[in-house]
Enzyme design. Structure first.
Site, PDB file in Angstrom:
ATOM      1  N   GLU A 103      -3.639   4.007   6.737  1.00 50.25           N
ATOM      2  CA  GLU A 103      -3.382   3.738   5.318  1.00 50.25           C
ATOM      3  C   GLU A 103      -3.662   4.967   4.437  1.00 50.25           C
ATOM      4  O   GLU A 103      -2.913   5.234   3.497  1.00 50.25           O
ATOM      5  CB  GLU A 103      -4.267   2.563   4.889  1.00 50.25           C
ATOM      6  CG  GLU A 103      -3.904   1.995   3.560  1.00 50.25           C
ATOM      7  CD  GLU A 103      -4.823   0.858   3.141  1.00 50.25           C
ATOM      8  OE1 GLU A 103      -4.702  -0.228   3.716  1.00 50.25           O
ATOM      9  OE2 GLU A 103      -5.653   1.072   2.253  1.00 50.25           O
ATOM     10  N   SER A 156     -10.176   0.725   4.002  1.00 51.24           N
ATOM     11  CA  SER A 156      -9.411   0.282   5.174  1.00 51.24           C
ATOM     12  C   SER A 156      -8.675   1.472   5.765  1.00 51.24           C
ATOM     13  O   SER A 156      -7.973   2.178   5.042  1.00 51.24           O
ATOM     14  CB  SER A 156      -8.373  -0.758   4.773  1.00 51.24           C
ATOM     15  OG  SER A 156      -8.996  -1.864   4.212  1.00 51.24           O
ATOM     16  N   ARG A 158       0.839  -1.213   0.000  1.00 51.27           N
ATOM     17  CA  ARG A 158       0.000   0.000   0.000  1.00 51.27           C
ATOM     18  C   ARG A 158       0.875   1.265   0.000  1.00 51.27           C
ATOM     19  O   ARG A 158       0.589   2.237   0.704  1.00 51.27           O
ATOM     20  CB  ARG A 158      -0.938   0.033   1.216  1.00 51.27           C
ATOM     21  CG  ARG A 158      -1.798  -1.175   1.398  1.00 51.27           C
ATOM     22  CD  ARG A 158      -2.879  -1.329   0.339  1.00 51.27           C
ATOM     23  NE  ARG A 158      -3.741  -2.454   0.695  1.00 51.27           N
ATOM     24  CZ  ARG A 158      -3.564  -3.686   0.236  1.00 51.27           C
ATOM     25  NH1 ARG A 158      -2.576  -3.970  -0.611  1.00 51.27           N
ATOM     26  NH2 ARG A 158      -4.390  -4.652   0.599  1.00 51.27           N
TER      27      ARG A 158
HETATM   28  P1  NAP Z   1     -10.291 -10.469   5.638  1.00 51.47           P
HETATM   29  O1  NAP Z   1     -10.690 -11.555   4.723  1.00 51.47           O
HETATM   30  O2  NAP Z   1     -11.146 -10.113   6.811  1.00 51.47           O
HETATM   31  O3  NAP Z   1      -8.811 -10.759   6.139  1.00 51.47           O
HETATM   32  C1  NAP Z   1      -8.162  -9.833   7.030  1.00 51.47           C
HETATM   33  C2  NAP Z   1      -6.754  -9.585   6.512  1.00 51.47           C
HETATM   34  O4  NAP Z   1      -6.041 -10.791   6.503  1.00 51.47           O
HETATM   35  C3  NAP Z   1      -6.755  -9.046   5.097  1.00 51.47           C
HETATM   36  O5  NAP Z   1      -6.607  -7.657   5.127  1.00 51.47           O
HETATM   37  C4  NAP Z   1      -5.631  -9.778   4.386  1.00 51.47           C
HETATM   38  O6  NAP Z   1      -4.459  -9.004   4.173  1.00 51.47           O
HETATM   39  C5  NAP Z   1      -5.264 -10.902   5.336  1.00 51.47           C
HETATM   40  N1  NAP Z   1      -5.515 -12.184   4.658  1.00 51.47           N
HETATM   41  C6  NAP Z   1      -6.693 -12.858   4.581  1.00 51.47           C
HETATM   42  N2  NAP Z   1      -6.503 -14.023   3.905  1.00 51.47           N
HETATM   43  C7  NAP Z   1      -5.202 -14.067   3.554  1.00 51.47           C
HETATM   44  C8  NAP Z   1      -4.411 -15.002   2.835  1.00 51.47           C
HETATM   45  N3  NAP Z   1      -4.929 -16.140   2.352  1.00 51.47           N
HETATM   46  N4  NAP Z   1      -3.110 -14.711   2.652  1.00 51.47           N
HETATM   47  C9  NAP Z   1      -2.572 -13.566   3.126  1.00 51.47           C
HETATM   48  N5  NAP Z   1      -3.277 -12.642   3.808  1.00 51.47           N
HETATM   49  C10 NAP Z   1      -4.568 -12.891   4.032  1.00 51.47           C
HETATM   50  O7  NAP Z   1     -10.058  -9.142   4.755  1.00 51.47           O
HETATM   51  P2  NAP Z   1     -11.073  -7.995   4.341  1.00 51.47           P
HETATM   52  O8  NAP Z   1     -10.899  -6.853   5.264  1.00 51.47           O
HETATM   53  O9  NAP Z   1     -12.436  -8.550   4.064  1.00 51.47           O
HETATM   54  O10 NAP Z   1     -10.424  -7.560   2.939  1.00 51.47           O
HETATM   55  C11 NAP Z   1     -10.355  -8.430   1.837  1.00 51.47           C
HETATM   56  C12 NAP Z   1      -9.317  -7.936   0.856  1.00 51.47           C
HETATM   57  O11 NAP Z   1      -9.681  -6.667   0.312  1.00 51.47           O
HETATM   58  C13 NAP Z   1      -7.957  -7.736   1.498  1.00 51.47           C
HETATM   59  O12 NAP Z   1      -6.974  -8.114   0.574  1.00 51.47           O
HETATM   60  C14 NAP Z   1      -7.906  -6.256   1.779  1.00 51.47           C
HETATM   61  O13 NAP Z   1      -6.592  -5.747   1.794  1.00 51.47           O
HETATM   62  C15 NAP Z   1      -8.691  -5.697   0.619  1.00 51.47           C
HETATM   63  N6  NAP Z   1      -9.335  -4.427   0.962  1.00 51.47           N
HETATM   64  C16 NAP Z   1      -8.613  -3.272   0.869  1.00 51.47           C
HETATM   65  C17 NAP Z   1      -9.214  -2.074   1.220  1.00 51.47           C
HETATM   66  C18 NAP Z   1      -8.465  -0.781   1.156  1.00 51.47           C
HETATM   67  O14 NAP Z   1      -9.062   0.271   1.370  1.00 51.47           O
HETATM   68  N7  NAP Z   1      -7.182  -0.817   0.920  1.00 51.47           N
HETATM   69  C19 NAP Z   1     -10.524  -2.036   1.658  1.00 51.47           C
HETATM   70  C20 NAP Z   1     -11.203  -3.229   1.772  1.00 51.47           C
HETATM   71  C21 NAP Z   1     -10.598  -4.415   1.419  1.00 51.47           C
HETATM   72  P3  NAP Z   1      -4.194  -8.074   2.884  1.00 51.47           P
HETATM   73  O15 NAP Z   1      -4.858  -6.776   3.221  1.00 51.47           O
HETATM   74  O16 NAP Z   1      -2.706  -7.960   2.870  1.00 51.47           O
HETATM   75  O17 NAP Z   1      -4.760  -8.705   1.674  1.00 51.47           O
END
Ligand code: NAP
Length: 345
Positions: free
Chosen positions: A339, A243, A169
């Site tokens: 972030e 996020s 990020r």
């Molecule tokens: P989640 O499934 O609740 O999981 C929580 C965190 O664990 C995620 O942020 C993800 O990291 C990590 N994770 C889950 N499974 C993983 C795997 N198999 N291997 C490695 N890391 C794992 O996540 P969530 O909040 O619903 O988000 C889902 C995805 O959308 C994530 O990738 C998240 O980064 C992305 N997202 C980004 C934003 C933003 O504003 N930047 C907003 C919403 C969602 P990572 O974040 O490193 O992937």
């Protein structure tokens, strides 16, 4: 102060230009819709004297106060297949194109590769700034080059992946090049030998439910869209910046100490030996999910997202963020880093 050819506005409201819906004003504002407008702006002698902020979709931004400088709102459009070889399609888009519309268009054209990044708010030009990522894919993995104008020298430069210094990020545009480089277009390299990325449990479950075993890129996109619609607030209805905190990385020893106290701690070992923790889980465990502090709160369905419950100002968001950071520090000894870009603090 003399005026350049593209019209500048003085004392402009930024409230409609940030997805958090925070009120703030810019001393100077201009929208850049054409290369000619950009050229005229660069020729304006006063440009170098002003503090500058380049604004895309405003979806990863906290306006902490008024900005005593020039906001450049990039609205350059256009998208095209510019080349292909045996391995990839090279697709270029103007920085002002809406990111999700661009992803949808590539899929309609039969060029897979960006489907895990469907429905991320913001613009194409903002994608490299933040190196957007979701569901096991980072934009950097599909990035080829970008074109940018150096607002100090007026030169147009083409930057490759190494020059952009992409991180988690993060990129050079959040650091040294902030306010100096204005990204005008981005070219992506979309793989012809495509394989779906379905390693995240949520995506795998979403595809398994209707019995999809070998998903197409469109099916992965649809799964991601369904997940995001369920878990994340729509900024058109509830102000937010996605996020709010990065997922922290801690060293192996710190992780061993923590997991001994919290055996159910979600964790993801990283290639460099550190361990990634889920910031949302830490925040939820501190009891913040669904909580309200003044006009801001923590989203009921996703503790990683702070929301504007109506009439919030930047200082309200930062107060809540600091309270969450303090709880997580006191409970887990872990530092959470915001972030979004914080402007005007
Ligand atoms: P989640 O499934 O609740 O999981 C929580 C965190 O664990 C995620 O942020 C993800 O990291 C990590 N994770 C889950 N499974 C993983 C795997 N198999 N291997 C490695 N890391 C794992 O996540 P969530 O909040 O619903 O988000 C889902 C995805 O959308 C994530 O990738 C998240 O980064 C992305 N997202 C980004 C934003 C933003 O504003 N930047 C907003 C919403 C969602 P990572 O974040 O490193 O992937």
């Amino acid at each position: 102060m003399s005026q350049p050819t593209p019209l500048l506005t003085r004392d402009a409201s930024l409230q409609a230009l940030n997805t958090f819906g925070l009120p703030a004003r810019a001393a100077w504002f201009t929208a850049i819709e054409t290369p000619a407008q950009l050229a005229a702006l660069i020729a304006w002698p006063e440009l170098k004297r002003l503090q500058r902020f380049v604004l895309g979709g405003g979806s990863n931004l906290v306006l902490a106060g008024d900005f005593d400088g020039l906001v450049l709102h990039v609205r350059l459009t256009g998208r095209a297949l510019i080349a292909e070889d045996a391995d990839a399609w090279f697709v270029r888009a103007g920085a002002g194109e809406n990111w999700h519309d661009f992803v949808s268009w590539t899929l309609e054209c039969g060029w897979p590769g960006l489907e895990n990044l469907a429905l991320i708010p913001g613009t194409v030009g903002a994608a490299p700034v933040q190196n957007i990522g979701a569901y096991g894919l980072e934009m950097a993995e599909r990035f080829h080059t970008l074109e940018a104008v150096d607002l100090e020298t007026g030169e147009t430069v083409v930057l490759d992946r190494a020059a952009c210094q992409f991180g988690y990020r993060d990129s050079v545009f959040k650091r040294e090049a902030a306010g100096r480089s204005l990204i005008t277009a981005v070219t992506f390299q979309l793989p012809k030998h495509w394989r779906p990325i379905t390693g995240y449990a949520d995506v795998a479950r979403e595809l398994e439910a209707p019995g999809i075993i070998q998903p197409t890129a469109r099916e992965v996109a649809d799964a991601v869209i369904a997940l995001r619609l369920r878990k994340l607030p729509d900024p058109a209805h509830i102000g937010n910046a996605g996020s709010f905190f990065k997922n922290p990385r801690i060293d192996a020893q710190a992780f061993q100490n923590l997991v001994a106290r919290y055996p159910d701690l979600p964790h993801y070992p990283q290639p460099d030996g550190t361990v990634k923790l889920a910031a949302g889980w830490l925040i939820e465990r501190c009891g913040w999910k669904g909580k309200t502090l003044g006009p801001v709160g923590v989203y009921e369905r996703q503790a990683l997202v702070l929301v504007n419950r109506g009439g919030a100002r930047g200082e309200d968001v930062l107060r809540l963020a600091r309270a969450i950071q303090a709880s997580v520090r006191a409970t887990f000894g872990v530092e959470l880093e915001p972030e979004p870009v914080i402007l005007g603090a």
